[in-house]
Design a protein around this motif. Sequence first.
Motif, PDB file in Angstrom:
ATOM      1  N   VAL A  29       0.854  -1.182   0.000  1.00  0.00           N
ATOM      2  CA  VAL A  29       0.000   0.000   0.000  1.00  0.00           C
ATOM      3  C   VAL A  29       0.893   1.236   0.000  1.00  0.00           C
ATOM      4  N   MET A  30       0.727   2.097  -1.027  1.00  0.00           N
ATOM      5  CA  MET A  30       1.481   3.349  -1.135  1.00  0.00           C
ATOM      6  C   MET A  30       0.538   4.503  -0.817  1.00  0.00           C
ATOM      7  N   THR A  31       0.895   5.333   0.167  1.00  0.00           N
ATOM      8  CA  THR A  31       0.025   6.415   0.621  1.00  0.00           C
ATOM      9  C   THR A  31       0.781   7.729   0.670  1.00  0.00           C
ATOM     10  N   ASP A  32       0.029   8.825   0.834  1.00  0.00           N
ATOM     11  CA  ASP A  32       0.650  10.127   1.059  1.00  0.00           C
ATOM     12  C   ASP A  32       1.226  10.156   2.465  1.00  0.00           C
ATOM     13  N   PRO A  33       2.526  10.519   2.627  1.00  0.00           N
ATOM     14  CA  PRO A  33       3.109  10.558   3.975  1.00  0.00           C
ATOM     15  C   PRO A  33       2.359  11.534   4.873  1.00  0.00           C
ATOM     16  N   VAL A  34       2.278  11.195   6.151  1.00  0.00           N
ATOM     17  CA  VAL A  34       1.646  12.067   7.137  1.00  0.00           C
ATOM     18  C   VAL A  34       2.664  13.107   7.583  1.00  0.00           C
ATOM     19  N   ILE A  35       2.309  14.394   7.449  1.00  0.00           N
ATOM     20  CA  ILE A  35       3.186  15.503   7.810  1.00  0.00           C
ATOM     21  C   ILE A  35       2.550  16.251   8.972  1.00  0.00           C
ATOM     22  N   ALA A  36       3.347  16.488  10.015  1.00  0.00           N
ATOM     23  CA  ALA A  36       2.838  17.154  11.213  1.00  0.00           C
ATOM     24  C   ALA A  36       2.334  18.553  10.864  1.00  0.00           C
ATOM     25  N   GLY A  37       1.150  18.897  11.354  1.00  0.00           N
ATOM     26  CA  GLY A  37       0.562  20.209  11.117  1.00  0.00           C
ATOM     27  C   GLY A  37      -0.348  20.271   9.919  1.00  0.00           C
ATOM     28  N   LEU A  38      -0.357  19.226   9.073  1.00  0.00           N
ATOM     29  CA  LEU A  38      -1.209  19.198   7.890  1.00  0.00           C
ATOM     30  C   LEU A  38      -2.235  18.079   8.024  1.00  0.00           C
ATOM     31  N   THR A  39      -3.392  18.300   7.418  1.00  0.00           N
ATOM     32  CA  THR A  39      -4.441  17.289   7.455  1.00  0.00           C
ATOM     33  C   THR A  39      -4.006  16.074   6.639  1.00  0.00           C
ATOM     34  N   ALA A  40      -4.009  14.913   7.266  1.00  0.00           N
ATOM     35  CA  ALA A  40      -3.530  13.691   6.617  1.00  0.00           C
ATOM     36  C   ALA A  40      -4.632  13.074   5.759  1.00  0.00           C
ATOM     37  N   LYS A  41      -4.280  12.743   4.517  1.00  0.00           N
ATOM     38  CA  LYS A  41      -5.224  12.048   3.647  1.00  0.00           C
ATOM     39  C   LYS A  41      -5.304  10.566   3.993  1.00  0.00           C
ATOM     40  N   HIS A  42      -4.170   9.992   4.416  1.00  0.00           N
ATOM     41  CA  HIS A  42      -4.128   8.572   4.765  1.00  0.00           C
ATOM     42  C   HIS A  42      -3.542   8.418   6.169  1.00  0.00           C
ATOM     43  N   PRO A  43      -4.309   8.746   7.204  1.00  0.00           N
ATOM     44  CA  PRO A  43      -3.806   8.531   8.571  1.00  0.00           C
ATOM     45  C   PRO A  43      -3.733   7.041   8.896  1.00  0.00           C
ATOM     46  N   PHE A  44      -3.078   6.741  10.005  1.00  0.00           N
ATOM     47  CA  PHE A  44      -2.860   5.345  10.392  1.00  0.00           C
ATOM     48  C   PHE A  44      -4.178   4.586  10.516  1.00  0.00           C
ATOM     49  N   VAL A  45      -5.155   5.205  11.151  1.00  0.00           N
ATOM     50  CA  VAL A  45      -6.422   4.511  11.401  1.00  0.00           C
ATOM     51  C   VAL A  45      -7.105   4.141  10.090  1.00  0.00           C
ATOM     52  N   ARG A  46      -7.072   5.048   9.105  1.00  0.00           N
ATOM     53  CA  ARG A  46      -7.736   4.786   7.836  1.00  0.00           C
ATOM     54  C   ARG A  46      -7.028   3.679   7.058  1.00  0.00           C
ATOM     55  N   ILE A  47      -5.702   3.688   7.078  1.00  0.00           N
ATOM     56  CA  ILE A  47      -4.952   2.637   6.387  1.00  0.00           C
ATOM     57  C   ILE A  47      -5.199   1.292   7.053  1.00  0.00           C
ATOM     58  N   ASP A  48      -5.159   1.263   8.383  1.00  0.00           N
ATOM     59  CA  ASP A  48      -5.340   0.009   9.109  1.00  0.00           C
ATOM     60  C   ASP A  48      -6.731  -0.581   8.852  1.00  0.00           C
ATOM     61  N   ALA A  49      -7.752   0.272   8.804  1.00  0.00           N
ATOM     62  CA  ALA A  49      -9.107  -0.224   8.547  1.00  0.00           C
ATOM     63  C   ALA A  49      -9.218  -0.809   7.142  1.00  0.00           C
ATOM     64  N   MET A  50      -8.605  -0.152   6.142  1.00  0.00           N
ATOM     65  CA  MET A  50      -8.634  -0.666   4.776  1.00  0.00           C
ATOM     66  C   MET A  50      -7.900  -2.008   4.681  1.00  0.00           C
ATOM     67  N   ILE A  51      -6.770  -2.140   5.395  1.00  0.00           N
ATOM     68  CA  ILE A  51      -6.003  -3.382   5.362  1.00  0.00           C
ATOM     69  C   ILE A  51      -6.799  -4.517   5.993  1.00  0.00           C
ATOM     70  N   GLU A  52      -7.403  -4.266   7.134  1.00  0.00           N
ATOM     71  CA  GLU A  52      -8.161  -5.312   7.811  1.00  0.00           C
ATOM     72  C   GLU A  52      -9.331  -5.787   6.947  1.00  0.00           C
ATOM     73  N   ALA A  53     -10.037  -4.831   6.315  1.00  0.00           N
ATOM     74  CA  ALA A  53     -11.163  -5.213   5.462  1.00  0.00           C
ATOM     75  C   ALA A  53     -10.692  -6.025   4.264  1.00  0.00           C
TER      76      ALA A  53
END
Length: 478
Positions: free
Chosen positions: A440-464
């Motif tokens: 899974v290739m995602t946009d890196p999470v950068i501090a101070g910016l709204t994350a498009k692919h935060p950890f929780v969202r990636i983890d939920a997609m992987i589990e499903a």
Amino acid sequence: MTQPPQWQPPSTPPQWQPDPPPQPPKPRAGLWIALRIVGTAIGALFLLLAVSFFITDPLFIPAALMIAIAWPLLYFSLVAPILKRRARATAAAGTPPNKRAGTVLRNLAIGVAAPFAFLVLACVLDVAVHYDELEAYGAETGTSEQATPASPPPAESMSSAASTPPAGSTTAAPAPLTFSESMVRAHGVSKEHKGGQSNVRYVAGTDDAEQVKALQKQCVQHYLEKTKAAYCYGYANDADYALTTIEWDAEFDESSYGGGRPCWIVYGGQPLNGPPGTETGKDAYEYTRIGCPGAVRFPGQPGPAPAPAAAPPGPPAPAVPAHNPCALLDPAALTAGGFEERTAAAPGAPDEFASGDIRATYACGNADSGVVIEVDLLTSPEAARAQADDATSAEQTFLTASGTRVPFDAARGGAKIINTELGISRISWSNGPYSVQLDVMTDPVIAGLTAKHPFVRIDAMIEATVQHADQLLAGGNW
């Protein structure tokens, strides 16, 4: 006797004179200053254009023309006035100035004759450097234009008449084709501000790869009469043209990119800066590997292999099952994770790269290449488990150093590694003889910016995705 001093009238003290009022600048001098400023600005603009021509395309002759225009503008607007002021300062210091005639000749030589000579020299050098390439390309295109079925060359007619097979034979060479716009399936124009580039897709209507390639040169020459540059993709038949990838959309057909319709036989053309042109063709192996359906004949392609000798009876090799790996990616899970839901399977046969314990490989990815799943069929569940464990072991320090590794249960093996800092996540597990790896290739999470692919969202997609794939793998209906 001494003469008495003569009487002299008293001297008159100097009278005070007021300073003359300041004189306004002459209109002519102000006009010359304005003209010099405008000339300097225009000359600098042409000089920047010359640099841009070298950087972007590069275009040698247009850049030389821009320099030849900027040269006299900058010389007469900037350099000549400076030289004139220095001459006046030298004359004021007592040194005789140069003669006016010599100054005029110098200005004409430097400001007019020199840029003209530079432009002529640049044109001569460009023609001399590219003469052989231009002549070769012109010979090729001239031959293509003359190769029409109505008037073949005399030598070709004599040789073909001498080797004409008997009536009813099917070994005669096909008649050459002539390009026409009725073959064109898509046509777009790009780079219009530079003279235009035609981007053309045509279908030749033949299964002979050599004839498709011959038409490409004719296609380029046809559209060079309409735009400064032209590139043509040649397809053998409509079946090959109809095959598209998941990246394809309608705009691709009018662009210079041909990856959306990958079964072209030849691609080439002439760039904006003129000959020589370029040409790229496919070979039989690549055409077959992509899975093109048109059954095109390539030169030098071997005929059907002879039937193998009867082998001694033995246990038959296990058949490799046919599967659809894209069924393992749940469209709803992809959409919820912020990924493109369109998917496509990797080309080629599943057992094409079989080796060792791996009997077959099935792979699928989505349209933005953010999610790719690869399933290996191994000889035993133990081998599948070992491969899954190795793919996401704790030794994968590149991902685990700044990521999170969570092992799966003992039944699956493997683990999931999620790294939001790098934007790379890798998941592996096994199910019976199948070893699965999900990248899974995602946009890196950068501090101070709204994350498009935060950890929780990636983890939920992987589990499903893991739950969905496991159900299909266990049932074998994928």
